[in-house]
Design a protein around this motif. Sequence first.
Motif, mmCIF file in Angstrom:
data_model
loop_
_atom_site.group_PDB
_atom_site.id
_atom_site.type_symbol
_atom_site.label_atom_id
_atom_site.label_comp_id
_atom_site.label_asym_id
_atom_site.label_seq_id
_atom_site.Cartn_x
_atom_site.Cartn_y
_atom_site.Cartn_z
ATOM 1 N N ALA A 1 0.753 -1.224 -0.279
ATOM 2 C CA ALA A 1 -0.080 0.024 0.201
ATOM 3 C C ALA A 1 0.711 1.657 0.256
ATOM 4 N N GLU A 2 2.104 0.884 0.620
ATOM 5 C CA GLU A 2 2.606 2.923 0.330
ATOM 6 C C GLU A 2 3.547 2.745 -0.621
ATOM 7 N N LEU A 3 4.100 1.059 -0.821
ATOM 8 C CA LEU A 3 4.797 1.794 -2.558
ATOM 9 C C LEU A 3 3.677 1.779 -4.205
ATOM 10 N N ARG A 4 2.866 1.582 -3.524
ATOM 11 C CA ARG A 4 1.718 1.973 -4.620
ATOM 12 C C ARG A 4 1.737 3.258 -4.824
ATOM 13 N N GLU A 5 2.410 4.224 -3.754
ATOM 14 C CA GLU A 5 1.876 5.629 -4.240
ATOM 15 C C GLU A 5 3.180 6.072 -5.237
ATOM 16 N N SER A 6 4.262 4.873 -5.096
ATOM 17 C CA SER A 6 5.275 5.431 -5.877
ATOM 18 C C SER A 6 5.423 4.314 -7.383
ATOM 19 N N PHE A 7 4.647 3.919 -7.392
ATOM 20 C CA PHE A 7 5.149 2.097 -8.108
ATOM 21 C C PHE A 7 3.772 1.846 -8.776
ATOM 22 N N PRO A 8 3.191 0.891 -9.873
ATOM 23 C CA PRO A 8 2.469 1.195 -10.445
ATOM 24 C C PRO A 8 1.777 -0.336 -9.148
ATOM 25 N N THR A 9 0.294 -0.671 -9.243
ATOM 26 C CA THR A 9 0.462 -1.591 -8.087
ATOM 27 C C THR A 9 0.407 -2.814 -8.672
ATOM 28 N N ALA A 10 0.349 -2.666 -9.857
ATOM 29 C CA ALA A 10 0.418 -4.681 -10.678
ATOM 30 C C ALA A 10 1.850 -4.848 -10.080
ATOM 31 N N ILE A 11 2.652 -3.859 -10.667
ATOM 32 C CA ILE A 11 4.458 -4.347 -10.661
ATOM 33 C C ILE A 11 5.157 -4.447 -9.239
ATOM 34 N N VAL A 12 4.098 -4.026 -8.081
ATOM 35 C CA VAL A 12 4.704 -3.956 -7.096
ATOM 36 C C VAL A 12 4.067 -4.958 -6.429
ATOM 37 N N CYS A 13 2.776 -6.151 -6.545
ATOM 38 C CA CYS A 13 2.630 -7.180 -6.597
ATOM 39 C C CYS A 13 3.167 -8.225 -7.376
ATOM 40 N N ARG A 14 3.617 -7.348 -8.194
ATOM 41 C CA ARG A 14 3.820 -8.942 -8.643
ATOM 42 C C ARG A 14 5.610 -9.316 -9.030
ATOM 43 N N VAL A 15 5.962 -8.397 -7.917
ATOM 44 C CA VAL A 15 7.554 -8.597 -6.669
ATOM 45 C C VAL A 15 7.838 -8.979 -5.503
#
Length: 130
Positions: A3-17
């Motif tokens: 939830a914190e990282l999705r402000e800086s990066f797209p949600t799909a990419i953060v979830c995949r990581v």
Amino acid sequence: MIAELRESFPTAIVCRVFGVKRSSFYEWLQRLAKPQVRREELKLKVVELHSESREAMGSRMISKGLKSQNIAVGRSLVRTLMREANIVSKQRQPHPFRSKGLKHLLRLIDSNATSNRLLLIRSGVATLPA
């Protein structure tokens, strides 16, 4: 973290990581936003039963008390709710000036008599019975 990282990066990419499915992440977000009314009601009942027992009831007795009120709840949930409410059961201590009973008194008298007899034998005043 997501939830914190999705402000800086797209949600799909953060979830995949992190190896999390995007639908699971959004479902988790919805669960956070939903109020847990039943859980809060149960917590209030647990606190109420605990205070009625003068803070002596533990999770086992509280779960039995709730089951007697036809509320289906397990001991582990009661234990978790007690932790969330910062509740700890207290066990009553025996009164310091109250008599411990006749058995205790007889045991004390017997042990004193035995130790007195041994002292008399050691000092040479008395002898062992034959």
